[in-house]
Structure formats: C-alpha cells, structure tokens
Write a protein that holds these residues in place. Structure first.
Motif, mmCIF file in Angstrom:
data_model
loop_
_atom_site.group_PDB
_atom_site.id
_atom_site.type_symbol
_atom_site.label_atom_id
_atom_site.label_comp_id
_atom_site.label_asym_id
_atom_site.label_seq_id
_atom_site.Cartn_x
_atom_site.Cartn_y
_atom_site.Cartn_z
ATOM 1 N N GLY A 150 84.646 -9.103 -45.454
ATOM 2 C CA GLY A 150 83.579 -9.512 -44.623
ATOM 3 C C GLY A 150 83.037 -8.245 -44.310
ATOM 4 O O GLY A 150 81.732 -8.130 -44.048
ATOM 5 N N ALA A 151 83.718 -7.068 -43.723
ATOM 6 C CA ALA A 151 83.169 -5.710 -43.338
ATOM 7 C C ALA A 151 82.510 -5.098 -44.734
ATOM 8 O O ALA A 151 81.482 -4.346 -44.182
ATOM 9 N N ARG A 152 82.807 -5.386 -45.826
ATOM 10 C CA ARG A 152 82.241 -4.844 -47.022
ATOM 11 C C ARG A 152 80.918 -5.530 -47.652
ATOM 12 O O ARG A 152 80.054 -5.044 -47.938
ATOM 13 N N ASP A 153 81.009 -6.846 -47.158
ATOM 14 C CA ASP A 153 80.011 -7.577 -47.888
ATOM 15 C C ASP A 153 79.752 -8.870 -46.968
ATOM 16 O O ASP A 153 80.284 -10.058 -47.386
ATOM 17 N N PRO A 154 79.247 -8.643 -45.800
ATOM 18 C CA PRO A 154 79.054 -9.766 -45.136
ATOM 19 C C PRO A 154 78.247 -10.922 -45.421
ATOM 20 O O PRO A 154 78.481 -12.160 -44.974
ATOM 21 N N GLU A 155 77.516 -10.861 -46.509
ATOM 22 C CA GLU A 155 76.491 -11.984 -46.867
ATOM 23 C C GLU A 155 77.392 -12.881 -47.773
ATOM 24 O O GLU A 155 77.182 -14.138 -47.682
ATOM 25 N N VAL B 266 81.028 -13.499 -47.628
ATOM 26 C CA VAL B 266 82.245 -13.914 -47.136
ATOM 27 C C VAL B 266 82.737 -15.128 -47.644
ATOM 28 O O VAL B 266 83.860 -15.189 -48.155
#
Length: 144
Positions: free
Chosen positions: A67-72, A74
C-alpha cells in the motif's frame, strides 16, 4: 501483485515453514518410543493457530508495504481473482476428499487416534500447499 495473490503467497510461505516444523517436532518426540504415546494434540493445535496468525500477520505487513508503494491498487480484485480462487478451491477439495477417505479407512481398521488425526492434518496441509501452488501458478501463467 494484487491483494489475493499476496494472500496466496503469504499462506504458502507460512505453510512451508510451519508444516515441516510440526513434522520435525513429532519425529523428535517419537525417537525411541511408540508414536501412539506422543502428546500430539496440543502441538497440532499450536501449529494450526500459529499458522493462521502468522499468515494474517504476513498478509497485513505485506499489504502495508504494498500500500505504501502503490496506494491505488491495494485492495483491488477482479473476475480473474474470483476464477483463480474457485480453481484453487477445487484443487484443495480434491485433496481433502482423499484425506477424508484415508481417515474413514483408518477408522474402519481401528487405527490409533494419532494416525487418524495426523492423516487429516496431512490432508489439510497438502491441500493448503497444493491449492496455494495452483493459485500462484494461475496468477503467473493464467487460467487455461
């Protein structure tokens, strides 16, 4: 990597660590004495509990990192995830049926409870690993 695939990998990683640990501990306790005298029940419960908790922890931590790397992306899933899940469930169920038949056979011949319980446990373990591998392969190669 989508949410469901991360969960599949988390379950596989934990299963590959926890199941052999159970086997090793049982074999250590069996050294020099009949296996029917082993106090297997608490160990089996702890193994199952630790496996469940560890899978949840790995999934959550991995989800936080993802989620930190790709919040969209998750928690997104689609029809492919559902189809892969169904296929994996069918694979798992076939191994559970085989374990169930083994348990019925052991009951019919009057086997000790140790063998009956561990046959079912082995069925759950093999089912989880083979089903997880089938899902992981489907995520990487697609459904045919």
């Amino acid at each position: 990597m989508v949410y469901e695939e991360r969960n599949v990998w988390a379950g596989l990683i934990v299963s590959i660590l926890v199941i052999p640990a159970y086997i090793v501990i049982i074999l250590q306790q069996a050294a020099g004495r009949p296996v029917e005298t082993i106090d297997w029940f608490p160990l089996m419960l702890w193994t199952i509990g630790i496996g469940i908790v560890a899978t949840i922890v790995v999934s959550v931590v991995w989800g936080i990192v993802a989620g930190a790397r790709d919040p969209e992306g998750v928690g997104k899933s689609d029809i492919r995830d559902r189809d892969i899940s169904r296929m994996g469930t069918r694979v798992e169920q076939s191994f559970l049926v085989l374990a169930g038949l083994g348990v019925i056979l052991l009951c019919a011949i009057g086997a000790d409870v140790f063998w009956i319980a561990n046959t079912m446990f082995a069925g759950f373990a093999v089912s989880a690993v083979v089903g997880g591998v089938a899902r992981a392969i489907a995520y990487r190669r697609g459904l045919v």
